[in-house]
Scaffold this motif. Structure first.
Motif, mmCIF file in Angstrom:
data_model
loop_
_atom_site.group_PDB
_atom_site.id
_atom_site.type_symbol
_atom_site.label_atom_id
_atom_site.label_comp_id
_atom_site.label_asym_id
_atom_site.label_seq_id
_atom_site.Cartn_x
_atom_site.Cartn_y
_atom_site.Cartn_z
ATOM 1 N N SER A 128 -3.047 -4.802 -3.766
ATOM 2 C CA SER A 128 -3.682 -4.059 -4.861
ATOM 3 C C SER A 128 -2.840 -4.130 -6.128
ATOM 4 N N GLU A 129 -3.526 -4.333 -7.237
ATOM 5 C CA GLU A 129 -2.843 -4.357 -8.532
ATOM 6 C C GLU A 129 -2.929 -2.995 -9.228
ATOM 7 N N THR A 130 -3.533 -2.011 -8.530
ATOM 8 C CA THR A 130 -3.714 -0.693 -9.140
ATOM 9 C C THR A 130 -2.378 -0.021 -9.394
ATOM 10 N N GLN A 131 -2.192 0.555 -10.527
ATOM 11 C CA GLN A 131 -0.967 1.279 -10.842
ATOM 12 C C GLN A 131 -1.246 2.766 -10.802
ATOM 13 N N PRO A 132 -0.281 3.560 -10.436
ATOM 14 C CA PRO A 132 -0.482 4.998 -10.369
ATOM 15 C C PRO A 132 -0.715 5.600 -11.742
ATOM 16 N N SER A 180 0.824 -1.205 0.000
ATOM 17 C CA SER A 180 0.000 0.000 0.000
ATOM 18 C C SER A 180 0.860 1.258 0.000
ATOM 19 N N LEU A 181 1.945 1.225 0.781
ATOM 20 C CA LEU A 181 2.840 2.377 0.835
ATOM 21 C C LEU A 181 3.487 2.624 -0.534
ATOM 22 N N ALA A 182 3.891 1.558 -1.202
ATOM 23 C CA ALA A 182 4.507 1.695 -2.525
ATOM 24 C C ALA A 182 3.527 2.330 -3.508
ATOM 25 N N ILE A 183 2.261 1.961 -3.424
ATOM 26 C CA ILE A 183 1.241 2.524 -4.318
ATOM 27 C C ILE A 183 1.042 4.009 -4.042
ATOM 28 N N THR A 184 0.871 4.363 -2.788
ATOM 29 C CA THR A 184 0.605 5.766 -2.439
ATOM 30 C C THR A 184 1.791 6.661 -2.776
ATOM 31 N N GLN A 185 3.015 6.151 -2.599
ATOM 32 C CA GLN A 185 4.189 6.956 -2.914
ATOM 33 C C GLN A 185 4.278 7.222 -4.430
ATOM 34 N N LYS A 186 3.979 6.206 -5.244
ATOM 35 C CA LYS A 186 4.004 6.390 -6.693
ATOM 36 C C LYS A 186 2.913 7.355 -7.138
ATOM 37 N N TYR A 207 1.642 9.747 -5.321
ATOM 38 C CA TYR A 207 2.039 11.088 -4.876
ATOM 39 C C TYR A 207 3.083 11.678 -5.812
ATOM 40 N N GLN A 208 4.052 10.851 -6.186
ATOM 41 C CA GLN A 208 5.099 11.313 -7.102
ATOM 42 C C GLN A 208 4.530 11.676 -8.474
ATOM 43 N N ALA A 209 3.433 10.992 -8.850
ATOM 44 C CA ALA A 209 2.785 11.275 -10.124
ATOM 45 C C ALA A 209 1.823 12.442 -10.021
ATOM 46 N N GLY A 210 1.638 12.978 -8.835
ATOM 47 C CA GLY A 210 0.757 14.110 -8.614
ATOM 48 C C GLY A 210 -0.705 13.762 -8.586
ATOM 49 N N ILE A 211 -0.996 12.479 -8.404
ATOM 50 C CA ILE A 211 -2.399 12.047 -8.380
ATOM 51 C C ILE A 211 -3.029 12.275 -6.998
ATOM 52 N N ASP A 212 -2.273 11.892 -5.956
ATOM 53 C CA ASP A 212 -2.784 12.017 -4.590
ATOM 54 C C ASP A 212 -1.973 13.022 -3.788
ATOM 55 N N ALA A 213 -2.568 13.474 -2.705
ATOM 56 C CA ALA A 213 -1.867 14.388 -1.805
ATOM 57 C C ALA A 213 -0.842 13.628 -0.973
ATOM 58 N N ARG A 214 0.077 14.397 -0.342
ATOM 59 C CA ARG A 214 1.111 13.806 0.504
ATOM 60 C C ARG A 214 0.516 13.073 1.706
ATOM 61 N N SER A 215 -0.678 13.496 2.135
ATOM 62 C CA SER A 215 -1.290 12.899 3.322
ATOM 63 C C SER A 215 -1.526 11.403 3.175
ATOM 64 N N SER A 216 -1.855 10.962 1.968
ATOM 65 C CA SER A 216 -2.083 9.524 1.770
ATOM 66 C C SER A 216 -0.811 8.724 2.017
ATOM 67 N N SER A 217 0.335 9.255 1.512
ATOM 68 C CA SER A 217 1.610 8.559 1.739
ATOM 69 C C SER A 217 1.980 8.546 3.203
ATOM 70 N N LEU A 218 1.757 9.682 3.871
ATOM 71 C CA LEU A 218 2.053 9.745 5.313
ATOM 72 C C LEU A 218 1.204 8.747 6.090
ATOM 73 N N GLN A 219 -0.055 8.659 5.742
ATOM 74 C CA GLN A 219 -0.939 7.718 6.416
ATOM 75 C C GLN A 219 -0.509 6.277 6.174
ATOM 76 N N ALA A 220 -0.075 5.994 4.935
ATOM 77 C CA ALA A 220 0.391 4.648 4.616
ATOM 78 C C ALA A 220 1.668 4.317 5.378
ATOM 79 N N GLU A 221 2.557 5.308 5.531
ATOM 80 C CA GLU A 221 3.781 5.089 6.309
ATOM 81 C C GLU A 221 3.445 4.786 7.765
ATOM 82 N N ALA A 222 2.485 5.530 8.316
ATOM 83 C CA ALA A 222 2.087 5.288 9.702
ATOM 84 C C ALA A 222 1.493 3.896 9.872
#
Length: 524
Positions: free
Chosen positions: A520-524, A208-214, A216-231
């Motif tokens: 998840s198989e979802t790609q950014p 999940s963290l790998a998905i959210t980071q990608k 975020y880097q692609a500008g799709i999601d906000a940084r908060s999603s990655s932070l939440q996944a890290e937590a």
């Protein structure tokens, strides 16, 4: 001959007079205490779950030997290892041996002591310059107390009850040891299952963290999603670490009970569930606790021993009558020692009764009475404690099945919630935070299911323990079976008098349907 008869009559009259003098100040015989705890012994236990019954027709599960109650081969082997090496049990066994030896000593005191002796003397007085010699060889009976008042028999009886009580204490240690090993085995098994669940969750969180980071880097999601996944990832790591700690602690506790390292081949499987032969647990009737609980049996013997000690203290008011005798040869010349003319014998009784003892006997008698009342209180407390412990286990088991049923329903709900959140995320309707929340809720629910399944298995072990299962019935208990059964029916165990006592001892394999959300198989 007439003089001997006259002497015996004079002695008898003197003894009678002394006895009457003693009886004039003799305290009244203590009333036999009746242990009647304020508990209903005749009714059934209050059962609220469908896996437990309490009827007169079904005997208590305590009658089942532990080798037949526990069916898990690994657990059986661990129990055998513990019974062989546990230091507490070894100490209890030594205590039994010591009490047995003490009883044998007391028993030996009921018989006269006879020994062979011999000696030689040489003496000289100032007035007579000639020295004289004396030689003797004899068969002598030391002072033997006639037990006319039951003092010696009561002391022997008290020692017997102390021995039987110590034997019951050993049974209590064995019951506790077997239960502790079984609970330690289950605790270790479920700690390992919790760790496996945490590891699987950790893998999901890493994905999940790998998905959210990608994203975020692609500008799709906000940084908060990655932070939440890290937590969430760190939280899963903490769960793994906590499980590791629990496993180490449970291993240490189990090894202490075993008195030896846990063999690798005896490490439990994950989330064991079927470790007993029972599917329906019978408690029997409340009165059966009086027979199967060794702590109650021990307290009963302590009460009886205290009663016998009262008889010992009471007998001190009567005269002590002893006999002593000697048979042998005595001569001033060694060459003439074994001649018939050197043969002689002596035999005679002696009476002793303290006239003034500054209240010593009265104080000893009062101490014995207080000790008996204290033993009676301890006996009643032991019964009350036993009922409380059984009641607590029954209360725990009362709603376990309902709790598990609700937890499994919650698991279905959380799994559906996760699938919906994941589908909405893939459709771009929601961000990944909802998916992470659903993952957390599902993980917590799965942890709770494991904990409840663990509690269910442990409650089976605890019920067997609190009912008195796991002891080795002693020969004395088997001999006393009929008398004990009668005591169970009347719930009025008493301290018997000296005369009466002389005639009268279970992941998936466990039913936990735990499923992890698929990565998840979802790609950014």
């Amino acid at each position: 001959m007439k003089k001997s008869v006259l002497a015996v009559r004079v002695f008898a009259v003197s003894a009678l007079a002394l006895s009457m003098a003693a009886c004039s100040s003799l305290p009244k015989k203590a009333q036999t205490p009746i242990a009647m705890p304020n508990i209903d012994m005749d009714s059934q236990f209050e059962i609220l779950d469908k896996d437990t019954v309490s009827t007169a027709e079904a005997p208590s599960v305590a009658v089942v030997r532990w080798q037949d109650f526990y069916t898990d081969p690994k657990l059986q082997a661990l129990i055998e290892l513990g019974l062989k090496n546990n230091k507490d049990l070894q100490s209890a066994v030594l205590a039994v041996q010591r009490a047995r030896a003490q009883y044998q000593i007391t028993d030996a005191n009921t018989l006269p002591s006879v020994g062979v002796g011999g000696g030689a003397t040489r003496s000289q007085t100032p007035a007579d310059r000639n020295s004289s010699s004396g030689y003797n060889v004899n068969l002598a009976m030391s002072s033997y107390e006639l037990d006319l008042w039951g003092k010696v028999a009561s002391a022997k009886q008290a020692a017997l009850y102390d021995y039987l009580g110590t034997n019951a204490a050993r049974d209590a240690v064995q019951i506790s040891l077997i239960s502790s090993i079984a609970q330690g085995y289950v605790n270790l098994s479920y700690a390992m299952a919790q760790r496996q669940l945490a590891l699987e969750t950790l893998k999901t969180r890493e994905h999940s963290l790998a998905i959210t980071q990608k994203r975020y880097q692609a500008g799709i999601d906000a940084r908060s999603s990655s932070l939440q996944a890290e937590a969430s990832l760190e939280s899963a790591k903490l769960s793994v670490y906590n499980a590791d700690t629990s496993i180490l602690q449970y291993r240490n506790a189990l090894q202490l009970l075993l008195g030896a390292p846990i063999p690798t081949e005896l490490v439990p499987d994950l989330a064991v569930d079927n470790i007993t032969s029972q599917t329906l647990f019978s408690t029997g009737l409340p009165s059966e606790l009086l027979y199967y609980r060794p702590d109650i049996v021990q307290a009963e013997y302590a009460l009886k021993s205290a009663g016998a000690n009262i008889n010992v203290a009471r007998a001190a008011y009567f005269p002590s009558i002893s006999l002593a005798g000697n048979l042998g040869y005595s001569s001033s010349s060694l060459s003439n020692l074994l001649q018939s003319s050197a043969f002689g014998w002596s035999f005679g009784p002696s009476v002793n009764l303290p006239i003034f003892d500054a209240g010593l006997r009265r104080a000893n008698y009062e101490v014995a009475q207080v000790a008996q009342q204290s033993a009676l209180t301890a006996y009643e407390k032991a019964i009350q404690t036993a009922f409380k412990e059984v009641g607590d286990v029954l209360a725990t088991r009362a709603t376990l099945n309902q709790q598990l049923e609700s937890q499994y329903k919650l698991q279905d709900n959380f799994q559906q919630t996760y699938r919906i959140a994941h589908a909405r995320f893939r459709a771009g309707l929601d961000d990944y935070l909802n998916v992470l929340d659903a993952e957390r809720s599902l993980f917590a629910n799965q942890q709770s299911i494991l904990a409840l399944e663990q509690q269910k298995v442990v409650s089976q072990i605890q019920l067997y323990q609190t009912l008195g299962g796991g002891a080795s019935l002693s020969a004395e208990q088997i001999t006393e079976f009929n008398r004990q059964r009668e005591a169970m029916r009347t719930a009025a165990l008493t301290q018997v008098s000296a005369d009466a006592a002389a005639n009268a001892t279970n992941t998936t394999e466990s039913g936990v349907q735990i499923t992890q959300p698929a990565p998840s198989e979802t790609q950014p």
